[in-house]
Write a protein that holds these residues in place. Structure first.
Motif, PDB file in Angstrom:
ATOM      1  N   ALA A 153      30.706  47.189  28.723  1.00  0.00           N
ATOM      2  CA  ALA A 153      31.765  47.697  29.301  1.00  0.00           C
ATOM      3  C   ALA A 153      33.029  46.543  29.026  1.00  0.00           C
ATOM      4  O   ALA A 153      34.041  46.807  28.467  1.00  0.00           O
ATOM      5  N   MET A 154      32.589  45.108  29.156  1.00  0.00           N
ATOM      6  CA  MET A 154      33.485  44.030  28.932  1.00  0.00           C
ATOM      7  C   MET A 154      33.830  43.833  27.298  1.00  0.00           C
ATOM      8  O   MET A 154      35.049  43.822  27.109  1.00  0.00           O
ATOM      9  N   GLU A 155      32.782  44.264  26.565  1.00  0.00           N
ATOM     10  CA  GLU A 155      32.939  44.052  25.162  1.00  0.00           C
ATOM     11  C   GLU A 155      33.960  45.035  24.683  1.00  0.00           C
ATOM     12  O   GLU A 155      34.586  45.025  23.622  1.00  0.00           O
ATOM     13  N   ALA A 156      33.838  46.549  25.207  1.00  0.00           N
ATOM     14  CA  ALA A 156      34.449  47.467  24.785  1.00  0.00           C
ATOM     15  C   ALA A 156      36.059  47.215  25.411  1.00  0.00           C
ATOM     16  O   ALA A 156      36.909  47.808  24.593  1.00  0.00           O
ATOM     17  N   ALA A 157      36.217  46.498  26.261  1.00  0.00           N
ATOM     18  CA  ALA A 157      37.644  45.989  26.648  1.00  0.00           C
ATOM     19  C   ALA A 157      38.168  44.986  25.923  1.00  0.00           C
ATOM     20  O   ALA A 157      39.087  44.618  26.243  1.00  0.00           O
ATOM     21  N   GLY A 158      37.383  44.260  24.904  1.00  0.00           N
ATOM     22  CA  GLY A 158      37.694  43.125  24.262  1.00  0.00           C
ATOM     23  C   GLY A 158      37.559  41.875  24.910  1.00  0.00           C
ATOM     24  O   GLY A 158      38.070  40.794  24.642  1.00  0.00           O
ATOM     25  N   TYR A 159      36.781  41.820  25.875  1.00  0.00           N
ATOM     26  CA  TYR A 159      36.013  40.557  26.551  1.00  0.00           C
ATOM     27  C   TYR A 159      34.738  40.021  26.071  1.00  0.00           C
ATOM     28  O   TYR A 159      34.046  40.996  26.028  1.00  0.00           O
ATOM     29  N   ASP A 160      34.638  39.000  26.482  1.00  0.00           N
ATOM     30  CA  ASP A 160      33.143  38.360  26.091  1.00  0.00           C
ATOM     31  C   ASP A 160      32.224  38.027  27.389  1.00  0.00           C
ATOM     32  O   ASP A 160      32.720  37.438  27.930  1.00  0.00           O
ATOM     33  N   PRO A 161      31.391  39.014  27.271  1.00  0.00           N
ATOM     34  CA  PRO A 161      30.604  38.817  28.582  1.00  0.00           C
ATOM     35  C   PRO A 161      29.456  37.617  28.722  1.00  0.00           C
ATOM     36  O   PRO A 161      29.228  37.410  29.626  1.00  0.00           O
ATOM     37  N   ASP A 162      29.368  36.866  27.473  1.00  0.00           N
ATOM     38  CA  ASP A 162      28.631  35.816  27.513  1.00  0.00           C
ATOM     39  C   ASP A 162      29.289  34.893  27.933  1.00  0.00           C
ATOM     40  O   ASP A 162      28.509  33.647  28.167  1.00  0.00           O
ATOM     41  N   ALA A 163      30.777  34.707  28.136  1.00  0.00           N
ATOM     42  CA  ALA A 163      31.436  33.585  28.745  1.00  0.00           C
ATOM     43  C   ALA A 163      31.529  33.640  30.207  1.00  0.00           C
ATOM     44  O   ALA A 163      31.883  32.661  30.873  1.00  0.00           O
ATOM     45  N   ILE A 164      30.827  34.786  30.820  1.00  0.00           N
ATOM     46  CA  ILE A 164      31.304  34.560  32.485  1.00  0.00           C
ATOM     47  C   ILE A 164      30.418  33.758  33.079  1.00  0.00           C
ATOM     48  O   ILE A 164      29.304  33.571  32.728  1.00  0.00           O
ATOM     49  N   GLY A 165      30.500  33.402  34.165  1.00  0.00           N
ATOM     50  CA  GLY A 165      30.038  32.475  35.112  1.00  0.00           C
ATOM     51  C   GLY A 165      30.800  31.554  36.089  1.00  0.00           C
ATOM     52  O   GLY A 165      31.934  31.634  36.136  1.00  0.00           O
ATOM     53  N   PRO A 166      30.255  30.700  36.648  1.00  0.00           N
ATOM     54  CA  PRO A 166      30.893  29.955  37.731  1.00  0.00           C
ATOM     55  C   PRO A 166      32.154  29.149  37.172  1.00  0.00           C
ATOM     56  O   PRO A 166      31.898  28.792  35.918  1.00  0.00           O
ATOM     57  N   ASP A 167      33.302  29.013  37.773  1.00  0.00           N
ATOM     58  CA  ASP A 167      34.273  28.232  37.224  1.00  0.00           C
ATOM     59  C   ASP A 167      34.790  27.169  38.386  1.00  0.00           C
ATOM     60  O   ASP A 167      35.884  27.005  38.943  1.00  0.00           O
ATOM     61  N   PRO A 168      33.878  26.096  38.549  1.00  0.00           N
ATOM     62  CA  PRO A 168      34.229  24.933  39.527  1.00  0.00           C
ATOM     63  C   PRO A 168      35.481  24.259  39.214  1.00  0.00           C
ATOM     64  O   PRO A 168      36.184  23.725  40.229  1.00  0.00           O
ATOM     65  N   GLU A 169      35.781  24.107  37.996  1.00  0.00           N
ATOM     66  CA  GLU A 169      36.814  23.149  37.648  1.00  0.00           C
ATOM     67  C   GLU A 169      38.307  24.007  38.096  1.00  0.00           C
ATOM     68  O   GLU A 169      39.042  23.277  38.495  1.00  0.00           O
ATOM     69  N   ARG A 170      37.980  25.255  37.794  1.00  0.00           N
ATOM     70  CA  ARG A 170      39.411  26.061  38.281  1.00  0.00           C
ATOM     71  C   ARG A 170      39.601  26.034  39.871  1.00  0.00           C
ATOM     72  O   ARG A 170      40.667  25.753  40.287  1.00  0.00           O
ATOM     73  N   LEU A 171      38.470  26.106  40.463  1.00  0.00           N
ATOM     74  CA  LEU A 171      38.710  26.135  41.918  1.00  0.00           C
ATOM     75  C   LEU A 171      38.922  24.690  42.558  1.00  0.00           C
ATOM     76  O   LEU A 171      39.782  24.674  43.457  1.00  0.00           O
ATOM     77  N   ALA A 172      38.551  23.629  41.727  1.00  0.00           N
ATOM     78  CA  ALA A 172      39.053  22.443  42.214  1.00  0.00           C
ATOM     79  C   ALA A 172      40.397  22.114  42.098  1.00  0.00           C
ATOM     80  O   ALA A 172      40.823  21.349  42.679  1.00  0.00           O
ATOM     81  N   ARG A 173      41.090  23.075  41.330  1.00  0.00           N
ATOM     82  CA  ARG A 173      42.487  22.717  41.266  1.00  0.00           C
ATOM     83  C   ARG A 173      43.346  23.542  42.231  1.00  0.00           C
ATOM     84  O   ARG A 173      44.715  23.519  42.207  1.00  0.00           O
ATOM     85  N   ILE A 174      42.539  24.123  43.126  1.00  0.00           N
ATOM     86  CA  ILE A 174      43.372  24.885  43.943  1.00  0.00           C
ATOM     87  C   ILE A 174      43.362  24.359  45.259  1.00  0.00           C
ATOM     88  O   ILE A 174      42.133  24.147  45.943  1.00  0.00           O
TER      89      ILE A 174
END
Length: 408
Positions: A153-174
Motif C-alpha cells: 500500500a505504501m509503495e502504491a502511494a509513492g512511499y518507501d516501506p523499507d524506511a519506516i521505523g523508530p525516529d528517536p532523533e525527531r522525538l528528541a527535538r520535541i
C-alpha cells in the motif's frame, strides 16, 4: 479550511468518511495539509513513517512545541475526530500571528498517519512506528481485508516501506506535544464547559476471535448436526456486554468476517474483533478474561474450535502531570481574564476511553490533550458534531497554550 476539507473522502451514500491509509482519499487529505501549511509559509516534510510535519522555525533548534492530530477516519466516520485537531492547529497559528506573537521555540503542526487503523487493523501506526512501539518487521506483516500488505500500500502511494521505523532523533527535538480533539463522550456537555483537559487514557486493546466450525447447507442440515460458529460468536457478544457491565467498563464486538458468507450456508468460520476498555488495568483484565472464558465454554458445547489473538494493547496513559497542570494554569488565567470561566469555576480535567497519538507519544515526550465539547457524545459516526462556538473556543484555548509554551 473546514469547507475545503469537508468533501474529501466523504461517502455520498452514508454521509460519513472513508479516509483510509494510503488510499486516494488519504492522498487528498495530505495534499490539503500541504496546501494549508504552504499558504502559511511553513516548511513541510514527510517523515520516514508517513507523518506530515509543518514547521515554523528550525526543527534542529530543539525543544519544539508541536500540535496537531490526524486526518484519516474509521469506516463511515464523522467529520471532527482527528480533523478538528488539525484545522484548529492551523487556526491557532493564525490567531497567534494576529496577536503579533513572537516565537521563541520552533512550532510544528503534525498530521499523523493511519491513526484510526481502519485499513490494517492497528491504531496509531504512524506514531507507534515513530516512538518504536511497532517494529518495521511487525508493520510489514499488516494486511488489509483484501490481502494487501502495508508495504504494498505504501509503495502504491509513492512511499518507501523499507524506511519506516523508530525516529528517536525527531522525538528528541520535541519539548511538548499538545493535541486538541473533539470529546468522544458527554462529560463536557454535562458539566456545561466548552473545553476540557485530558487526565489519562484508559487501558485498552483489540482481540481477534476466530470461531471455526463446519460449513453445510442451511436448509438440509438438522440443528442437532450443526457445528455453527455463528451461535458461539453471538453468545460471546452477549457475554462481552455482561462482563463489561459487571466491571464498569466497555466492550464491543464491532467488526465481523464470515466464511463462506452465504445466505443459505452455515458458516465454516466467524471472525470477530473485540474492543475492550476500562478505567484501570484490573477491570480490563477481568473483562477480557471473562469474555474468553465464556467463549471457550460456548465453543466446547457447540463443537467449535476457538483461537484468540491479542492484536494490540495500550496500558493506561497518564499524561504529563507537569504539562497538564501548566495547561490548567494557562487556561484558568485566560478564562479569569476574559470572564469566560465555565459553570464549575475551573477548566475540567477528565479521562477518556479513546486512544490517541498523544497517548502513544507520552512515554517519549511530554504530552497533553485538550477536548472540545461534543453535545451528543456521538463519535465514529456521521452524526459526530461540535458547535462552531465551541470549536472557536477550542482554537482560542489552543492558541493560549501555544503562546505560553512557544512564545514566552
Amino acid at each position: 479550511m473546514w469547507r475545503s476539507l469537508r468533501p474529501l473522502g466523504r461517502s455520498a451514500a452514508s454521509g460519513g468518511y472513508r479516509r483510509y491509509a494510503w488510499t486516494d482519499a488519504d492522498a487528498d487529505c495530505r495534499l490539503w495539509f500541504r496546501m494549508q501549511a504552504e499558504a502559511r509559509r511553513l516548511d513541510v516534510e514527510t517523515d520516514r513513517n508517513g507523518n506530515q510535519w509543518a514547521w515554523l522555525g528550525d526543527p534542529a533548534a530543539g525543544d519544539a512545541v508541536v500540535t496537531g492530530s490526524h486526518l484519516d477516519s474509521v469506516p463511515d466516520g464523522g467529520a471532527f475526530d482527528g480533523p478538528l485537531g488539525v484545522v484548529s492547529s492551523f487556526a491557532a497559528l493564525d490567531e497567534l500571528r494576529s496577536r503579533g506573537a513572537s516565537f521563541k521555540r520552533p512550532l510544528a503542526i503534525v498530521n499523523f498517519g493511519d491513526e484510526e487503523g481502519a485499513r490494517f487493523g492497528l491504531a496509531c501506526v504512524g506514531s507507534r512506528l515513530t516512538a518504536g512501539h511497532l517494529t518495521k518487521e511487525q508493520a510489514h506483516e499488516l494486511r488489509d481485508g483484501d490481502g494487501t500488505s502495508l508495504p504494498q500500500a505504501m509503495e502504491a502511494a509513492g512511499y518507501d516501506p523499507d524506511a519506516i521505523g523508530p525516529d528517536p532523533e525527531r522525538l528528541a527535538r520535541i519539548g511538548a506535544f499538545v493535541e486538541l480533539h473533539v470529546e468522544q463522550g458527554r462529560a463536557l456537555d454535562l458539566s456545561g464547559d466548552a473545553v476540557g483537559i485530558a487526565s489519562a487514557i484508559w487501558p485498552h486493546g483489540r482481540w481477534r476471535y476466530d470461531f471455526a466450525g463446519e460449513a453445510n447447507h442451511a436448509g438440509t442440515t438438522r440443528l442437532v448436526d450443526r457445528r455453527d460458529p455463528m451461535l458461539t460468536y453471538a453468545e460471546t457478544v452477549l457475554a462481552a456486554r455482561r462482563e463489561a457491565e459487571l466491571a464498569g467498563a466497555v466492550a464491543t464486538f464491532g467488526k465481523i468476517a464470515v466464511e463462506p458468507n452465504g445466505v443459505n450456508a452455515i458458516p465454516s468460520l466467524v471472525r470477530g474483533w473485540l474492543d475492550a476498555r476500562a478505567a484501570d488495568q484490573d477491570a480490563l483484565d477481568a473483562v477480557v478474561a471473562g469474555v474468553e472464558t465464556a467463549a471457550r465454554d460456548y465453543a466446547d458445547r457447540h463443537g467449535i474450535d476457538l483461537t484468540v489473538v491479542r492484536e494490540s494493547f495500550t496500558s493506561v496513559v497518564d499524561f504529563s502531570h507537569a504539562l497538564r497542570d501548566e495547561l490548567s494554569r494557562i487556561l484558568g488565567d485566560s478564562a479569569a481574564a476574559t470572564g469566560t470561566t465555565g459553570p464549575s469555576g475551573k477548566v475540567p480535567v477528565l479521562g477518556t476511553g479513546a486512544g490517541h497519538d498523544a497517548g502513544i507519544l507520552s512515554a517519549s515526550i511530554p504530552t497533553a490533550m485538550l477536548f472540545v465539547r461534543n453535545p451528543t457524545g456521538v463519535s465514529h459516526s456521521p452524526a459526530e458534531f461540535a458547535a462552531e462556538d465551541d470549536c472557536l473556543a477550542g482554537v482560542r484555548a489552543l492558541a493560549d497554550v501555544l503562546e505560553e509554551l512557544a512564545c514566552r
